[in-house]
Design a protein around this motif. Structure first.
Motif, mmCIF file in Angstrom:
data_model
loop_
_atom_site.group_PDB
_atom_site.id
_atom_site.type_symbol
_atom_site.label_atom_id
_atom_site.label_comp_id
_atom_site.label_asym_id
_atom_site.label_seq_id
_atom_site.Cartn_x
_atom_site.Cartn_y
_atom_site.Cartn_z
ATOM 1 N N LEU A 102 0.896 -1.217 0.084
ATOM 2 C CA LEU A 102 0.076 0.068 0.009
ATOM 3 C C LEU A 102 0.921 1.333 -0.069
ATOM 4 N N GLU A 103 2.222 1.111 0.052
ATOM 5 C CA GLU A 103 3.019 2.368 0.090
ATOM 6 C C GLU A 103 2.810 3.212 -1.219
ATOM 7 N N GLN A 104 2.450 2.805 -2.267
ATOM 8 C CA GLN A 104 2.424 3.464 -3.440
ATOM 9 C C GLN A 104 0.862 3.823 -3.763
ATOM 10 N N GLY A 105 0.016 3.781 -2.816
ATOM 11 C CA GLY A 105 -1.346 4.138 -3.030
ATOM 12 C C GLY A 105 -2.161 2.862 -2.584
ATOM 13 N N VAL A 106 -3.272 3.070 -2.240
ATOM 14 C CA VAL A 106 -4.357 2.144 -1.853
ATOM 15 C C VAL A 106 -5.252 1.711 -3.269
ATOM 16 N N PRO A 107 -5.202 0.322 -3.447
ATOM 17 C CA PRO A 107 -5.939 -0.155 -4.837
ATOM 18 C C PRO A 107 -7.262 0.112 -4.686
ATOM 19 N N ASP A 108 -7.845 0.358 -5.816
ATOM 20 C CA ASP A 108 -9.543 0.313 -6.064
ATOM 21 C C ASP A 108 -9.799 -1.170 -5.672
ATOM 22 N N VAL A 109 -9.454 -2.157 -6.049
ATOM 23 C CA VAL A 109 -9.921 -3.898 -5.925
ATOM 24 C C VAL A 109 -8.617 -4.598 -5.825
ATOM 25 N N ILE A 110 -8.737 -5.441 -4.688
ATOM 26 C CA ILE A 110 -8.007 -6.437 -4.513
ATOM 27 C C ILE A 110 -8.174 -7.751 -5.059
ATOM 28 N N ILE A 111 -7.537 -8.551 -5.890
ATOM 29 C CA ILE A 111 -7.918 -9.837 -6.319
ATOM 30 C C ILE A 111 -6.781 -10.787 -5.692
ATOM 31 N N HIS A 112 -7.457 -11.678 -4.758
ATOM 32 C CA HIS A 112 -6.601 -12.524 -4.123
ATOM 33 C C HIS A 112 -6.484 -14.062 -4.820
ATOM 34 N N LEU A 113 -5.410 -14.267 -5.541
ATOM 35 C CA LEU A 113 -5.143 -15.425 -6.493
ATOM 36 C C LEU A 113 -4.225 -16.386 -5.651
ATOM 37 N N ALA A 114 -3.201 -15.919 -4.994
ATOM 38 C CA ALA A 114 -2.281 -16.531 -4.450
ATOM 39 C C ALA A 114 -2.674 -17.534 -3.252
ATOM 40 N N ALA A 115 -2.105 -18.628 -3.584
ATOM 41 C CA ALA A 115 -2.462 -19.869 -2.675
ATOM 42 C C ALA A 115 -1.479 -20.928 -2.756
ATOM 43 N N LEU A 168 -6.039 -6.725 5.269
ATOM 44 C CA LEU A 168 -5.431 -5.631 4.302
ATOM 45 C C LEU A 168 -6.369 -5.070 3.649
ATOM 46 N N ALA A 169 -7.476 -5.557 3.265
ATOM 47 C CA ALA A 169 -8.672 -5.204 2.502
ATOM 48 C C ALA A 169 -9.655 -4.193 3.344
ATOM 49 N N LYS A 170 -9.751 -4.721 4.526
ATOM 50 C CA LYS A 170 -10.440 -3.998 5.812
ATOM 51 C C LYS A 170 -9.913 -2.662 5.908
ATOM 52 N N ASN A 171 -8.654 -2.770 6.164
ATOM 53 C CA ASN A 171 -7.766 -1.662 6.659
ATOM 54 C C ASN A 171 -7.585 -0.404 5.453
ATOM 55 N N ALA A 172 -7.568 -0.945 4.330
ATOM 56 C CA ALA A 172 -7.481 -0.055 3.058
ATOM 57 C C ALA A 172 -8.920 0.441 2.798
ATOM 58 N N GLY A 173 -9.880 -0.195 3.053
ATOM 59 C CA GLY A 173 -11.369 0.304 2.530
ATOM 60 C C GLY A 173 -11.324 0.232 0.993
ATOM 61 N N VAL A 174 -11.015 -1.316 0.519
ATOM 62 C CA VAL A 174 -11.062 -1.178 -0.781
ATOM 63 C C VAL A 174 -12.505 -1.214 -1.408
ATOM 64 N N SER A 175 -12.760 -0.834 -2.651
ATOM 65 C CA SER A 175 -14.217 -0.814 -3.156
ATOM 66 C C SER A 175 -14.572 -2.368 -3.731
ATOM 67 N N HIS A 176 -13.909 -3.311 -3.682
ATOM 68 C CA HIS A 176 -14.135 -4.453 -4.014
ATOM 69 C C HIS A 176 -13.035 -5.666 -3.925
ATOM 70 N N LEU A 177 -13.324 -6.633 -2.993
ATOM 71 C CA LEU A 177 -12.228 -7.698 -2.833
ATOM 72 C C LEU A 177 -12.635 -8.987 -3.460
ATOM 73 N N MET A 178 -11.855 -9.474 -4.224
ATOM 74 C CA MET A 178 -12.225 -10.757 -5.015
ATOM 75 C C MET A 178 -11.042 -11.850 -4.619
ATOM 76 N N LEU A 179 -11.854 -12.977 -4.302
ATOM 77 C CA LEU A 179 -10.980 -14.176 -3.751
ATOM 78 C C LEU A 179 -11.367 -15.488 -4.753
ATOM 79 N N ALA A 180 -10.027 -15.996 -4.913
ATOM 80 C CA ALA A 180 -10.241 -17.255 -5.824
ATOM 81 C C ALA A 180 -10.358 -18.563 -5.146
ATOM 82 N N SER A 181 -11.492 -19.034 -5.332
ATOM 83 C CA SER A 181 -11.800 -20.154 -4.641
ATOM 84 C C SER A 181 -11.637 -21.538 -5.661
ATOM 85 N N THR A 182 -12.493 -22.474 -5.495
ATOM 86 C CA THR A 182 -12.316 -23.613 -6.598
ATOM 87 C C THR A 182 -13.431 -24.660 -6.502
#
Length: 339
Positions: free
Chosen positions: A72-85, A113-127
């Motif tokens: 987040l050092e270079q700015g809060v993202p609009d959207v977080i997409i969590h793919l890593a697993a 991270l998403a909660k503290n940043a207040g992003v507009s949309h969090l997306m999570l890769a499930s299966t």
């Protein structure tokens, strides 16, 4: 827009990041560069993304909250997409702690991270693995998914449940998308297509589990990326609740949270899959038939109805076209990447 993607050195994360960068977005990419498979492949993916000035890589483990927060050092993202697993159904039988660390502790760090940043949309890769050996087909998002057959599937279902609680408590718009047997260029070496093509080109046997009686709802990578991007523009809220007849929306009544399948609903038998590879390669496979492995499911079969209702599209690229694209890529890169 500014997207934060976890897992950008991975198969899906690389393709998604590249598409977003090509569309003019800014991407911060977070990846642990773990040695689960060929690091040359991961490094080559990140090198390709580095050609875009709007790509900023951050190397670190999901379990390290401090490093994750540095994104987040270079700015809060609009959207977080969590793919890593920690990926891989079979590997979860050998090293379940890797799934606990990455898929549970790491995913919780992303939620924080998403909660503290207040992003507009969090997306999570499930299966699709969360459906287990569900007898009801096709698999609908509201179907029973509480009998996982592997710790990998259990970790992903647990991630969905954790995310729902955060979405409710902090009004965090969240979409969990479940994908189905993704394949294509730059794919993972532990996946069937990669293993089969490699073995056939080297005149080795291919191992066919379940005596060839299994089926999978194969999803080409470009279709998956299109689905993720389309859903990223539809942050869950009551204004986009689907009320179409015959479609069951999973939008929670307690939170701005939704689960969506990204699959075409066209399962292919394993032997038909092998025949397609043989056709494209122009050579027969030497087949070694084996019983089903522990943790495997007999079939995957997505209902694409909710995805269609939300985005107006579903995966449609045919198996032969997708297999051909993978083989072209593999032949071009096998020597340089020592595949």
């Amino acid at each position: 827009m500014h997207y934060l993607l976890t897992g950008t050195a991975g198969f899906i994360g690389f393709h998604l990041a590249r598409r977003l960068l090509e569309e003019g977005h800014r991407v911060t990419g977070f990846d642990g560069m773990t040695p689960y498979y060929n690091l040359r492949l991961k490094e080559a993916r990140h090198a390709a993304l580095a050609q875009f000035p709007a790509f900023r890589p951050v190397i670190g483990m999901l379990e390290d909250q401090r490093v994750l927060e540095s994104t987040l050092e270079q700015g809060v993202p609009d959207v977080i997409i969590h793919l890593a697993a920690q990926a891989g159904v079979r590997y979860s039988l050998e090293n379940p702690k890797a799934y606990l660390d990455s898929n549970l502790v790491g995913s919780w760090n992303v939620l924080e991270l998403a909660k503290n940043a207040g992003v507009s949309h969090l997306m999570l890769a499930s299966t699709s693995s969360v459906y287990g050996a569900n007898d009801k087909i096709p698999f609908g998002e509201s179907d029973k998914a509480d009998e996982p057959l592997t710790f990998y599937a259990a970790s992903k279902k647990a991630m969905e449940l954790m995310a729902h609680s955060y979405s409710h408590l902090y009004r965090l718009p969240t979409t969990a998308f479940r994908f189905f047997t993704v394949y294509g260029p730059w794919g993972r070496p532990d996946m069937a297509l990669f293993k089969f093509v490699k073995a056939m080109l080297e005149d080795e046997e291919i191992e066919i589990y379940g005596e060839g009686l299994m089926s999978r709802d194969f999803t080409y990578i470009d279709d998956l990326v299109s689905g993720i991007i389309a859903l990223s523009r539809i942050a869950p809220n009551e204004s986009n609740r689907v009320t179409a007849a015959g479609v069951c929306d999973t939008l929670s009544h307690q939170a701005p949270f939704r689960v969506v399948n990204i699959g075409g609903g066209q399962p292919v038998g394993l032997m038909d899959f092998v025949k397609t590879i043989e056709k494209v390669l122009g050579k027969p496979a030497r087949r070694k038939m084996l019983p089903m492995q522990q943790g495997d499911v007999p079939r995957t079969y997505a209902s694409p109805d909710l995805l269609m209702a939300l985005t107006g599209r579903k995966p449609e690229i045919g198996l032969e076209e997708g297999v051909s694209a993978f083989i072209d890529w593999y032949v071009d890169h096998r020597a340089a990447l020592q595949l």
